[in-house]
Design a protein around this motif. Structure first.
Motif, mmCIF file in Angstrom:
data_model
loop_
_atom_site.group_PDB
_atom_site.id
_atom_site.type_symbol
_atom_site.label_atom_id
_atom_site.label_comp_id
_atom_site.label_asym_id
_atom_site.label_seq_id
_atom_site.Cartn_x
_atom_site.Cartn_y
_atom_site.Cartn_z
ATOM 1 N N GLY A 111 -11.831 3.948 -26.515
ATOM 2 C CA GLY A 111 -12.420 2.678 -26.140
ATOM 3 C C GLY A 111 -11.895 2.081 -24.846
ATOM 4 N N TRP A 112 -11.124 2.842 -24.086
ATOM 5 C CA TRP A 112 -10.602 2.393 -22.801
ATOM 6 C C TRP A 112 -11.319 3.138 -21.688
ATOM 7 C CZ3 TRP A 112 -6.200 -0.813 -21.707
ATOM 8 C CH2 TRP A 112 -5.607 -1.378 -22.848
ATOM 9 N N TYR A 113 -11.195 2.622 -20.473
ATOM 10 C CA TYR A 113 -11.679 3.316 -19.284
ATOM 11 C C TYR A 113 -10.489 3.952 -18.576
ATOM 12 C CZ TYR A 113 -16.049 0.820 -19.944
ATOM 13 O OH TYR A 113 -17.218 0.332 -20.465
ATOM 14 N N ASP A 114 -10.707 5.129 -18.034
ATOM 15 C CA ASP A 114 -9.696 5.881 -17.285
ATOM 16 C C ASP A 114 -10.243 6.001 -15.864
ATOM 17 O OD1 ASP A 114 -7.811 7.675 -16.357
ATOM 18 O OD2 ASP A 114 -8.451 9.326 -17.652
ATOM 19 N N SER A 115 -9.588 5.373 -14.894
ATOM 20 C CA SER A 115 -10.087 5.333 -13.517
ATOM 21 C C SER A 115 -9.012 5.750 -12.539
ATOM 22 C CB SER A 115 -10.556 3.923 -13.154
ATOM 23 O OG SER A 115 -11.663 3.546 -13.926
ATOM 24 N N GLY A 116 -9.447 6.030 -11.320
ATOM 25 C CA GLY A 116 -8.497 6.384 -10.286
ATOM 26 C C GLY A 116 -9.098 6.234 -8.906
ATOM 27 N N GLY A 117 -8.226 6.214 -7.925
ATOM 28 C CA GLY A 117 -8.685 6.069 -6.553
ATOM 29 C C GLY A 117 -7.630 6.490 -5.561
ATOM 30 N N ARG A 118 -8.019 6.421 -4.283
ATOM 31 C CA ARG A 118 -7.094 6.823 -3.214
ATOM 32 C C ARG A 118 -6.673 5.594 -2.424
ATOM 33 N NH1 ARG A 118 -9.709 7.941 2.105
ATOM 34 N NH2 ARG A 118 -11.844 7.252 1.833
ATOM 35 N N PHE A 119 -5.422 5.632 -1.996
ATOM 36 C CA PHE A 119 -4.895 4.547 -1.186
ATOM 37 C C PHE A 119 -5.505 4.620 0.209
ATOM 38 C CE2 PHE A 119 -0.855 5.083 -3.868
ATOM 39 C CZ PHE A 119 -1.258 4.129 -4.775
ATOM 40 N N LEU A 120 -5.893 3.457 0.743
ATOM 41 C CA LEU A 120 -6.452 3.387 2.091
ATOM 42 C C LEU A 120 -5.440 2.845 3.092
ATOM 43 C CD1 LEU A 120 -10.017 2.024 1.253
ATOM 44 C CD2 LEU A 120 -9.339 4.390 1.722
ATOM 45 N N GLU A 121 -4.817 1.716 2.759
ATOM 46 C CA GLU A 121 -3.818 1.144 3.664
ATOM 47 C C GLU A 121 -3.001 0.075 2.954
ATOM 48 O OE1 GLU A 121 -5.430 -2.004 6.546
ATOM 49 O OE2 GLU A 121 -7.195 -0.767 6.119
ATOM 50 N N ILE A 122 -1.793 -0.122 3.447
ATOM 51 C CA ILE A 122 -0.940 -1.191 2.928
ATOM 52 C C ILE A 122 -1.475 -2.506 3.472
ATOM 53 C CG2 ILE A 122 1.378 -2.196 3.013
ATOM 54 C CD1 ILE A 122 2.443 0.686 3.066
ATOM 55 N N VAL A 123 -1.525 -3.513 2.611
ATOM 56 C CA VAL A 123 -2.044 -4.822 2.980
ATOM 57 C C VAL A 123 -0.858 -5.754 3.213
ATOM 58 C CG1 VAL A 123 -3.455 -6.768 2.210
ATOM 59 C CG2 VAL A 123 -4.119 -4.433 1.614
ATOM 60 N N ALA A 124 -0.868 -6.409 4.358
ATOM 61 C CA ALA A 124 0.178 -7.384 4.660
ATOM 62 C C ALA A 124 0.038 -8.580 3.729
ATOM 63 C CB ALA A 124 0.070 -7.827 6.114
ATOM 64 N N PRO A 125 1.143 -9.218 3.365
ATOM 65 C CA PRO A 125 1.072 -10.368 2.451
ATOM 66 C C PRO A 125 0.126 -11.464 2.924
ATOM 67 C CG PRO A 125 3.341 -9.689 2.729
ATOM 68 C CD PRO A 125 2.511 -8.883 3.706
ATOM 69 N N THR A 126 -0.027 -11.671 4.242
ATOM 70 C CA THR A 126 -0.921 -12.713 4.738
ATOM 71 C C THR A 126 -2.386 -12.324 4.564
ATOM 72 O OG1 THR A 126 -0.792 -11.778 6.958
ATOM 73 C CG2 THR A 126 0.705 -13.578 6.431
ATOM 74 N N GLN A 127 -2.702 -11.031 4.415
ATOM 75 C CA GLN A 127 -4.071 -10.579 4.204
ATOM 76 C C GLN A 127 -4.417 -10.525 2.724
ATOM 77 O OE1 GLN A 127 -3.484 -6.784 6.287
ATOM 78 N NE2 GLN A 127 -5.287 -7.346 7.469
ATOM 79 N N GLN A 128 -3.422 -10.583 1.895
ATOM 80 C CA GLN A 128 -3.605 -10.429 0.455
ATOM 81 C C GLN A 128 -4.413 -11.589 -0.107
ATOM 82 O OE1 GLN A 128 0.083 -9.641 -1.447
ATOM 83 N NE2 GLN A 128 -0.639 -10.267 -3.436
ATOM 84 N N PRO A 129 -5.460 -11.305 -0.907
ATOM 85 C CA PRO A 129 -6.214 -12.392 -1.533
ATOM 86 C C PRO A 129 -5.350 -13.128 -2.541
ATOM 87 C CG PRO A 129 -6.985 -10.266 -2.312
ATOM 88 C CD PRO A 129 -5.947 -10.000 -1.261
ATOM 89 N N GLU A 130 -5.747 -14.356 -2.847
ATOM 90 C CA GLU A 130 -5.021 -15.126 -3.847
ATOM 91 C C GLU A 130 -5.058 -14.410 -5.180
ATOM 92 O OE1 GLU A 130 -3.194 -17.931 -3.548
ATOM 93 O OE2 GLU A 130 -3.494 -17.643 -1.405
ATOM 94 N N CYS A 131 -3.921 -14.281 -5.802
ATOM 95 C CA CYS A 131 -3.817 -13.561 -7.068
ATOM 96 C C CYS A 131 -2.979 -14.419 -8.013
ATOM 97 C CB CYS A 131 -3.149 -12.213 -6.824
ATOM 98 S SG CYS A 131 -2.985 -11.195 -8.288
ATOM 99 N N PRO A 132 -3.479 -14.704 -9.211
ATOM 100 C CA PRO A 132 -2.696 -15.524 -10.141
ATOM 101 C C PRO A 132 -1.347 -14.878 -10.436
ATOM 102 C CG PRO A 132 -4.864 -14.971 -11.084
ATOM 103 C CD PRO A 132 -4.725 -14.251 -9.772
ATOM 104 N N ALA A 133 -0.345 -15.687 -10.613
ATOM 105 C CA ALA A 133 0.987 -15.169 -10.927
ATOM 106 C C ALA A 133 0.955 -14.428 -12.258
ATOM 107 C CB ALA A 133 1.989 -16.308 -10.977
ATOM 108 N N ARG A 134 1.655 -13.299 -12.284
ATOM 109 C CA ARG A 134 1.725 -12.534 -13.534
ATOM 110 C C ARG A 134 3.065 -12.793 -14.190
ATOM 111 N NH1 ARG A 134 1.248 -6.731 -11.715
ATOM 112 N NH2 ARG A 134 2.562 -7.574 -10.140
ATOM 113 N N GLU A 135 3.071 -12.737 -15.501
ATOM 114 C CA GLU A 135 4.308 -12.909 -16.239
ATOM 115 C C GLU A 135 5.097 -11.622 -16.183
ATOM 116 O OE1 GLU A 135 3.723 -14.339 -20.177
ATOM 117 O OE2 GLU A 135 2.122 -15.666 -19.551
ATOM 118 N N SER A 136 6.405 -11.741 -16.058
ATOM 119 C CA SER A 136 7.262 -10.556 -16.086
ATOM 120 C C SER A 136 7.419 -10.083 -17.518
ATOM 121 C CB SER A 136 8.639 -10.876 -15.509
ATOM 122 O OG SER A 136 8.506 -11.271 -14.156
ATOM 123 N N ALA A 137 7.447 -8.770 -17.676
ATOM 124 C CA ALA A 137 7.605 -8.204 -19.027
ATOM 125 C C ALA A 137 9.045 -8.196 -19.434
ATOM 126 C CB ALA A 137 7.037 -6.808 -19.070
#
Length: 97
Positions: free
Chosen positions: A71-97
């Motif tokens: 019942g899960w999806y298994d996906s994958g992809g290739r890296f294109l480029e490293i994104v600088a922090p100033t280019q990074q879209p807003e992302c909600p803070a994640r909780e640390s495990a």
């Protein structure tokens, strides 16, 4: 666990909120992961690492997806480029495990 943010071809325009996925494998060229819902976008920003000191943000092109018997999806992809922090879209803070 790591975060994905679906983005446009420009690698900046955010299409949806961050999705938390389960890592399967990672190499110098790409990444594989499991997720619960379909991801309709071809490009995502992958954020690896849980602290600012070890965080890596990479524009990634999703190349394949298959539905598993569990019942899960298994996906994958290739890296294109490293994104600088100033280019990074807003992302909600994640909780640390």
């Amino acid at each position: 666990l790591f975060g994905l943010v679906p983005v446009g071809k420009d690698g900046i325009t955010q299409f949806a909120e961050s999705i938390t996925v389960v890592g399967k494998n990672v190499s110098n060229h790409g990444i594989g992961f499991y997720h619960r819902e379909p991801i309709p976008h071809r490009r995502v920003i992958v954020t690896l690492g849980n602290t600012p000191e070890n965080r890596l943000t990479i524009l990634t092109e999703l190349l394949w997806c298959r539905f598993t018997h569990q019942g899960w999806y298994d996906s994958g992809g290739r890296f294109l480029e490293i994104v600088a922090p100033t280019q990074q879209p807003e992302c909600p803070a994640r909780e640390s495990a």
